[in-house]
Motif scaffolding. Structure first.
Motif, short mmCIF file in Angstrom:
data_model
loop_
_atom_site.label_atom_id
_atom_site.label_comp_id
_atom_site.label_asym_id
_atom_site.label_seq_id
_atom_site.Cartn_x
_atom_site.Cartn_y
_atom_site.Cartn_z
N LYS A 87 0.87 -1.17 0.00
CA LYS A 87 0.00 0.00 0.00
C LYS A 87 0.91 1.22 0.00
O LYS A 87 1.78 1.36 0.87
N THR A 90 -3.41 6.59 0.09
CA THR A 90 -4.85 6.55 0.28
C THR A 90 -5.45 7.65 -0.56
O THR A 90 -4.82 8.70 -0.77
N THR A 96 -14.70 9.71 -3.12
CA THR A 96 -15.48 8.49 -2.89
C THR A 96 -14.75 7.28 -3.48
O THR A 96 -14.41 7.29 -4.66
N PRO A 97 -14.48 6.26 -2.67
CA PRO A 97 -13.80 5.06 -3.19
C PRO A 97 -14.63 4.39 -4.29
O PRO A 97 -15.86 4.55 -4.35
N TYR A 101 -12.62 -2.90 -7.47
CA TYR A 101 -11.20 -2.63 -7.67
C TYR A 101 -10.95 -1.92 -9.01
O TYR A 101 -11.54 -2.28 -10.02
N ASN A 122 -8.48 -0.12 -4.06
CA ASN A 122 -9.52 -1.04 -3.60
C ASN A 122 -10.76 -0.26 -3.12
O ASN A 122 -10.78 0.96 -3.15
N THR A 123 -11.75 -0.99 -2.67
CA THR A 123 -13.03 -0.38 -2.30
C THR A 123 -12.96 0.43 -1.01
O THR A 123 -13.90 1.14 -0.68
N ALA A 124 -11.84 0.34 -0.28
CA ALA A 124 -11.64 1.16 0.92
C ALA A 124 -10.87 2.44 0.59
O ALA A 124 -10.66 3.28 1.46
N GLY A 125 -10.41 2.59 -0.67
CA GLY A 125 -9.67 3.78 -1.07
C GLY A 125 -8.17 3.67 -0.90
O GLY A 125 -7.45 4.65 -1.02
N SER A 126 -7.68 2.46 -0.63
CA SER A 126 -6.23 2.24 -0.53
C SER A 126 -5.62 2.09 -1.91
O SER A 126 -6.17 1.38 -2.76
#
Length: 151
Positions: A87, A90, A96-97, A101, A122-126
């Motif tokens: 990673k 962010t 918005t994430p 993916y 990814n869907t968390a914004g990482s």
């Protein structure tokens, strides 16, 4: 010989007509902003410790919508020392994430004939970089080639 020349003239004229019509359409076209293109502001990625922006190339992202399709664009570059999938950042606050993916191939230092790595959000914004290992570390990554459909 005269007959061959005439055929070329006719063919040349026939091919030139669509080009002239297309050029006229391009000249009369409206600017992109008026044609449904909406570009968001460039915003800095929030980098992880040990990941450094290259001088004059701060990693940034923005969303751009063209004809009701939204794309993520990235630019900038980082210096790093990655020996595994890592990673690196962010998404900025307020971004918005994605709902799934988002992946793209992007340039990296050339090592053992490998000069690209995977950029993924990814869907968390990482934001992660994939493809490094201890025998083939990634020392820099450049983001200017990234433009992907945002979901």
């Amino acid at each position: 010989m005269s007959q061959s020349f005439n055929r070329r003239s006719i063919l040349g004229a026939a091919l030139a007509m669509p080009a002239a019509a297309a050029a006229g359409n391009l000249i009369a076209a409206t600017p992109a902003a008026a044609a449904g293109v909406v570009a968001g502001a460039w915003t800095d990625l929030v980098l992880e410790p040990g990941i450094t922006a290259q001088a004059g190339a701060t990693p940034q992202v923005r969303l751009i919508t063209i004809a009701d399709t939204t794309f993520l664009q990235a630019r900038g570059a980082i210096t790093c020392s990655l020996a595994a999938d890592t990673k690196i950042a962010t998404l900025p606050a307020g971004f918005t994430p994605p709902t799934w993916y988002v992946r793209a191939a992007t340039p990296r230092n050339n090592s053992q004939g490998i000069n690209a790595c995977r950029f993924e959000i990814n869907t968390a914004g990482s934001v992660s970089i994939y493809g490094a290992n201890s025998g083939n570390p990634i020392t820099w990554v450049q983001f200017d080639a990234i433009q992907v459909i945002w979901r």
